[in-house]
Design a protein around this motif. Sequence first.
Motif, PDB file in Angstrom:
ATOM      1  N   MET A  50       0.837  -1.206   0.000  1.00 29.32           N
ATOM      2  CA  MET A  50       0.000   0.000   0.000  1.00 29.32           C
ATOM      3  C   MET A  50       0.871   1.255   0.000  1.00 29.32           C
ATOM      4  O   MET A  50       1.972   1.257   0.527  1.00 29.32           O
ATOM      5  CB  MET A  50      -0.931   0.014   1.215  1.00 29.32           C
ATOM      6  N   ASP A  54      -3.158   5.306  -0.609  1.00 27.89           N
ATOM      7  CA  ASP A  54      -4.095   4.261  -0.197  1.00 27.89           C
ATOM      8  C   ASP A  54      -4.513   4.413   1.268  1.00 27.89           C
ATOM      9  O   ASP A  54      -5.340   3.651   1.751  1.00 27.89           O
ATOM     10  CB  ASP A  54      -3.474   2.881  -0.390  1.00 27.89           C
ATOM     11  N   GLY A  74      -7.581   4.162   4.702  1.00 24.79           N
ATOM     12  CA  GLY A  74      -6.618   3.073   4.601  1.00 24.79           C
ATOM     13  C   GLY A  74      -7.169   1.758   5.130  1.00 24.79           C
ATOM     14  O   GLY A  74      -6.931   0.695   4.572  1.00 24.79           O
ATOM     15  N   ASN A  77      -9.438   0.312   2.528  1.00 24.43           N
ATOM     16  CA  ASN A  77      -8.646  -0.318   1.468  1.00 24.43           C
ATOM     17  C   ASN A  77      -8.024  -1.625   1.947  1.00 24.43           C
ATOM     18  O   ASN A  77      -7.965  -2.611   1.203  1.00 24.43           O
ATOM     19  CB  ASN A  77      -7.553   0.635   0.978  1.00 24.43           C
TER      20      ASN A  77
END
Length: 92
Positions: A50, A54, A74, A77
Amino acid sequence: MELDASRVGALHSGGIAMHVNKVHAVFTIGRVANDLGEDEDWLWDVANGMDTEDGVIWVYGIGDDGVMAFTDFGIENLIELIRIHKENPEPQ
């Protein structure tokens, strides 16, 4: 260099465009692993790719130690990455 305020969610004050940081808290990978019921080392492997965009950042204290941390975005995600990794686990 001129900033395009319409693209960065800027606050205008006296003709100066300033970036407004909307992140008010981050959560360490240990906290996220605990909250999601996942192994922290496995989660680190999942999140390792990531980027800042992100919603992952590194938090540094005294010395060279740092810890991975996530914004709310985050974590969203990361949950999606967890789902993908569990649907298609890599051979060990």
